[in-house]
Write an enzyme that holds these catalytic residues in place. Structure first.
Site, short mmCIF file in Angstrom:
data_model
loop_
_atom_site.label_atom_id
_atom_site.label_comp_id
_atom_site.label_asym_id
_atom_site.label_seq_id
_atom_site.Cartn_x
_atom_site.Cartn_y
_atom_site.Cartn_z
N HIS A 1 0.58 -1.06 0.07
CA HIS A 1 0.12 0.24 0.00
C HIS A 1 1.06 1.24 0.18
O HIS A 1 0.57 2.41 -0.70
CB HIS A 1 -0.82 0.03 1.09
CG HIS A 1 -2.04 -1.02 1.26
ND1 HIS A 1 -2.09 -1.71 2.47
CD2 HIS A 1 -2.97 -1.44 0.58
CE1 HIS A 1 -2.85 -2.38 2.40
NE2 HIS A 1 -3.48 -2.21 1.36
N LYS B 1 -15.28 -8.03 5.47
CA LYS B 1 -14.30 -8.86 5.78
C LYS B 1 -13.96 -8.66 7.28
O LYS B 1 -14.06 -7.66 8.11
CB LYS B 1 -12.97 -8.93 5.01
CG LYS B 1 -12.38 -7.64 4.43
CD LYS B 1 -11.58 -7.69 3.64
CE LYS B 1 -10.92 -6.53 3.05
NZ LYS B 1 -9.97 -6.24 1.97
N SER C 1 -2.91 -7.93 3.37
CA SER C 1 -3.29 -7.35 4.66
C SER C 1 -3.58 -8.99 5.49
O SER C 1 -3.17 -9.07 6.60
CB SER C 1 -4.11 -6.65 5.02
OG SER C 1 -3.86 -5.46 4.44
N ARG D 1 -2.02 -6.55 -8.07
CA ARG D 1 -0.97 -7.43 -7.89
C ARG D 1 -1.37 -8.67 -8.92
O ARG D 1 -2.32 -8.51 -9.57
CB ARG D 1 -1.18 -8.31 -6.57
CG ARG D 1 -0.73 -7.36 -5.11
CD ARG D 1 -1.41 -7.57 -4.02
NE ARG D 1 -2.98 -7.57 -4.24
CZ ARG D 1 -3.56 -7.46 -2.82
NH1 ARG D 1 -3.05 -7.49 -1.84
NH2 ARG D 1 -4.79 -7.31 -3.11
P1 ADP Z 1 -5.76 -5.92 0.85
O1 ADP Z 1 -6.10 -6.45 -0.41
O2 ADP Z 1 -4.15 -6.11 1.10
O3 ADP Z 1 -6.38 -6.50 2.14
P2 ADP Z 1 -7.27 -3.53 0.75
O4 ADP Z 1 -8.36 -4.01 0.70
O5 ADP Z 1 -6.67 -2.30 1.60
O6 ADP Z 1 -5.93 -4.54 0.94
O7 ADP Z 1 -6.71 -2.87 -0.66
C1 ADP Z 1 -6.85 -1.67 -1.01
C2 ADP Z 1 -6.14 -1.44 -2.45
O8 ADP Z 1 -4.82 -1.62 -2.46
C3 ADP Z 1 -6.67 -2.46 -3.59
O9 ADP Z 1 -6.93 -1.59 -4.85
C4 ADP Z 1 -5.69 -3.38 -3.69
O10 ADP Z 1 -5.70 -4.07 -4.74
C5 ADP Z 1 -4.44 -2.66 -3.40
N1 ADP Z 1 -3.43 -3.29 -2.82
C6 ADP Z 1 -3.27 -4.13 -1.89
N2 ADP Z 1 -2.11 -4.77 -1.56
C7 ADP Z 1 -1.28 -4.47 -2.70
C8 ADP Z 1 0.13 -4.48 -2.94
N3 ADP Z 1 0.84 -5.32 -2.39
N4 ADP Z 1 0.60 -3.85 -3.94
C9 ADP Z 1 -0.34 -3.12 -4.82
N5 ADP Z 1 -1.44 -2.89 -4.48
C10 ADP Z 1 -2.07 -3.62 -3.37
#
Ligand code: ADP
Length: 158
Positions: free
Chosen positions: A16, A40, A128, A90
């Site tokens: 992030h 979630k 996460s 990803r």
């Molecule tokens: P996660 O999927 O890690 O639980 P979130 O729901 O908070 O996280 O995701 C918010 C945004 O950040 C989404 O668009 C998700 O694809 C992106 N994201 C999450 N992890 C990564 C990563 N490792 N690299 C790039 N983007 C990411």
């Protein structure tokens, strides 16, 4: 140009943060929008998630702020007069999910566009949910999250 980066951030991780730092160069202003009540299982409260993000963003970055939101991300973007929603991709199944969500957002608010940045190679596998699971089981996630998140995870799981 204004963008919002909506997500659960439960907790923020280096994937992030990499995206936030890169997008801060793309937009004049970026709002990290912390979704208050994701479906979630959530470990950190919205206030805790905001604090963890605030304390992990590089202090030299001045055009990023962090706020909690509820409801539709596109409505939130519209209220902030943001033109773009930032998402991260990803390798693998993110594309299908993000593509489908971007089309729905476009349908709801045609004037707002979705910008996706590819995850950097070293963070392709960082989720996460996986970080929480590994921490709960006592594994080391040092290279995947900022140090304040390591401390916060210890408090939750010790
Ligand atoms: P996660 O999927 O890690 O639980 P979130 O729901 O908070 O996280 O995701 C918010 C945004 O950040 C989404 O668009 C998700 O694809 C992106 N994201 C999450 N992890 C990564 C990563 N490792 N690299 C790039 N983007 C990411």
């Amino acid at each position: 140009m204004k963008g919002i980066y909506p997500g659960s951030f439960d907790p923020i991780h280096n994937g992030h943060l990499d995206l936030i730092h890169r997008a801060s160069k793309l937009f004049d202003h970026l709002t990290v929008a912390v979704y208050s009540e994701p479906e979630k299982n959530i470990l950190f409260t919205a206030e805790e998630r905001v604090k963890l993000i605030e304390n992990s963003i590089n202090s030299s970055i001045k055009n990023v702020d962090i706020v909690v939101f509820s409801g539709l991300a596109v409505e939130f973007a519209k209220n902030l007069q943001a033109e773009f929603i930032l998402r991260g991709l990803r390798a693998g199944f993110d594309f299908e999910l993000e593509f489908e969500m971007a089309l729905m957002w476009k349908k709801l608010q045609p004037e707002i566009d979705v910008v996706c940045l590819m995850s950097s190679l070293e963070y392709q596998f960082v989720y996460s949910s996986r970080i929480k699971e590994v921490s709960r089981l006592g594994g080391n996630v040092t290279d995947l999250v900022p140090s304040n998140v390591i401390d916060a995870l210890k408090v939750k799981f010790d």
